[in-house]
Design a protein around this motif. Sequence first.
Motif, PDB file in Angstrom:
ATOM      1  N   SER A 302       0.851  -1.190   0.000  1.00 41.11           N
ATOM      2  CA  SER A 302       0.000   0.000   0.000  1.00 41.11           C
ATOM      3  C   SER A 302       0.884   1.236   0.000  1.00 41.11           C
ATOM      4  O   SER A 302       2.111   1.143  -0.047  1.00 41.11           O
ATOM      5  CB  SER A 302      -0.891  -0.005   1.242  1.00 41.11           C
ATOM      6  OG  SER A 302      -0.097   0.321   2.362  1.00 41.11           O
ATOM      7  N   GLY A 303       0.247   2.408   0.074  1.00 40.35           N
ATOM      8  CA  GLY A 303       1.002   3.668   0.066  1.00 40.35           C
ATOM      9  C   GLY A 303       1.177   4.169  -1.359  1.00 40.35           C
ATOM     10  O   GLY A 303       1.059   3.408  -2.326  1.00 40.35           O
ATOM     11  N   GLY A 304       1.473   5.453  -1.479  1.00 39.18           N
ATOM     12  CA  GLY A 304       1.553   6.090  -2.803  1.00 39.18           C
ATOM     13  C   GLY A 304       2.559   5.452  -3.733  1.00 39.18           C
ATOM     14  O   GLY A 304       2.328   5.370  -4.951  1.00 39.18           O
ATOM     15  N   VAL A 305       3.680   4.976  -3.190  1.00 42.55           N
ATOM     16  CA  VAL A 305       4.739   4.412  -4.034  1.00 42.55           C
ATOM     17  C   VAL A 305       4.269   3.115  -4.711  1.00 42.55           C
ATOM     18  O   VAL A 305       4.772   2.742  -5.772  1.00 42.55           O
ATOM     19  CB  VAL A 305       6.027   4.204  -3.191  1.00 42.55           C
ATOM     20  CG1 VAL A 305       7.106   3.482  -3.966  1.00 42.55           C
ATOM     21  CG2 VAL A 305       6.543   5.554  -2.697  1.00 42.55           C
ATOM     22  N   ALA A 306       3.288   2.454  -4.111  1.00 45.19           N
ATOM     23  CA  ALA A 306       2.757   1.216  -4.704  1.00 45.19           C
ATOM     24  C   ALA A 306       1.850   1.519  -5.894  1.00 45.19           C
ATOM     25  O   ALA A 306       1.418   0.607  -6.596  1.00 45.19           O
ATOM     26  CB  ALA A 306       1.992   0.420  -3.646  1.00 45.19           C
ATOM     27  N   MET A 307       1.544   2.808  -6.110  1.00 38.81           N
ATOM     28  CA  MET A 307       0.575   3.154  -7.153  1.00 38.81           C
ATOM     29  C   MET A 307       1.160   3.218  -8.560  1.00 38.81           C
ATOM     30  O   MET A 307       0.414   3.266  -9.537  1.00 38.81           O
ATOM     31  CB  MET A 307      -0.089   4.491  -6.816  1.00 38.81           C
ATOM     32  CG  MET A 307      -1.080   4.362  -5.668  1.00 38.81           C
ATOM     33  SD  MET A 307      -1.560   5.935  -5.021  1.00 38.81           S
ATOM     34  CE  MET A 307      -2.564   6.567  -6.345  1.00 38.81           C
ATOM     35  N   SER A 308       2.464   3.257  -8.697  1.00 40.22           N
ATOM     36  CA  SER A 308       3.034   3.245 -10.051  1.00 40.22           C
ATOM     37  C   SER A 308       2.672   1.916 -10.702  1.00 40.22           C
ATOM     38  O   SER A 308       2.918   0.862 -10.105  1.00 40.22           O
ATOM     39  CB  SER A 308       4.564   3.361 -10.001  1.00 40.22           C
ATOM     40  OG  SER A 308       4.944   4.664  -9.688  1.00 40.22           O
ATOM     41  N   PRO A 309       2.119   1.938 -11.915  1.00 37.90           N
ATOM     42  CA  PRO A 309       1.824   0.665 -12.572  1.00 37.90           C
ATOM     43  C   PRO A 309       3.096  -0.187 -12.640  1.00 37.90           C
ATOM     44  O   PRO A 309       4.166   0.324 -12.970  1.00 37.90           O
ATOM     45  CB  PRO A 309       1.368   1.089 -13.979  1.00 37.90           C
ATOM     46  CG  PRO A 309       0.935   2.510 -13.834  1.00 37.90           C
ATOM     47  CD  PRO A 309       1.752   3.102 -12.733  1.00 37.90           C
ATOM     48  N   GLY A 310       2.971  -1.435 -12.274  1.00 40.01           N
ATOM     49  CA  GLY A 310       4.128  -2.331 -12.327  1.00 40.01           C
ATOM     50  C   GLY A 310       4.922  -2.393 -11.030  1.00 40.01           C
ATOM     51  O   GLY A 310       5.883  -3.166 -10.925  1.00 40.01           O
TER      52      GLY A 310
END
Length: 356
Positions: A302-310
Amino acid sequence: MNTTNEKMPSDQSKMPNGEPLASGPSGIDIGTANIVVAQKTGKREITRVQLNAFYTLPYSRMTELALLNEGGMFVKANGKIHALGYQAENFANIVGGIVKRPIAGGILNAKEEDTTFIIQALLNKLIADAPVKNTKICFNIPGSPIDDTVSVFYHEAIIKKYLEQKGYQAEPVNEGLAVVLSELAVSSSNQPYTGIGISLGGGMCNVCFAYLAVPVVTYSIRKGGDYIDAMAAEAVGETPGKVRIIKETQLNLTKTPVGKIETGLHIYYEQLFGILVKSLQTQLGSTDRIPLLRKGVPIVLSGGVAMSPGAKEKFKLALDTVRLPIVISDIILAKQPLHATARGALKNISSVKSGK
Ligand SMILES: Nc1ncnc2c1ncn2[C@@H]1O[C@H](COP(=O)(O)OP(=O)(O)O)[C@@H](O)[C@H]1O
Ligand SMILES: [Mg+2]
């Protein structure tokens, strides 16, 4: 020291845009980049995100009127006016400055002037006073960093104090555990609330291996999205701000990088994930508290860094390079990566404790 010339506006019942403030039992995630508040109204769960940032200007009536006109969040103190949250970013963009943050690397940066005052002001702008004395509120705290000697004790005590001053009974929850509570509820294939919760934030990565909602191993690393931005920017001669925008808007970690910024981002994502999986190996490998598990457990990102596709796929490649003392059944991406910690904090008061 701060002596404010303005009463903290904790008695306002509305945000500048007219939305009511959160009031009643809430889960709060106070991170380096964002503050997220989750609250239940009836059956609906509402989650709000604000930038955890401020931008300070000398006080002038004109600036105050402009801010009022914009409907932005701000607070006055000591001849200064602090634009808060997204409003701070708007102001900084207009005048070509950069916002300041009260939290650095996941922990309250009390060495900088005004930071504790700003955290209090932001909390007052987002959360109304407790409707009933001792209404429960749950806030996240980081695990102890394994790459720094800094203590999280002061950070926790200050936030608890401010929430208590608003009439709440404030309880901390480890950030990684909150992710487990939010994302790993009862399912047919796994034991409930059992697995590894990882919050990949701007300032740090928080990890918790939980067994039936009990935290077994918790820790943090004081590196996250800001580290990726700063290191990639330094390597390719760009500003961290520009790198961050590329990261948030066009990066796809499953695709071949295009240009030097994307290349730098790929490299530092890989490096951060490498550090993270090695830490899992050493931290899980050095405890004798691992329970006997009948089957593998999931890792939830989780967290914003997990939001990059891939990001999930890149994390899996890194995970394949280490041997953990636990079998991993699956890697899951949180349903709403930015909201997971706050939702887990809310759950910590509402459902887990009451056994629902
Ligand atoms: N859509 C996105 N894609 C990639 N990275 C993102 C995205 N949105 C936010 N981020 C990054 O996530 C980090 C902030 O995540 P967050 O979980 O809110 O952090 P914190 O817990 O430190 O407040 C920042 O590094 C930000 O650049
Ligand atoms: Mg966070």
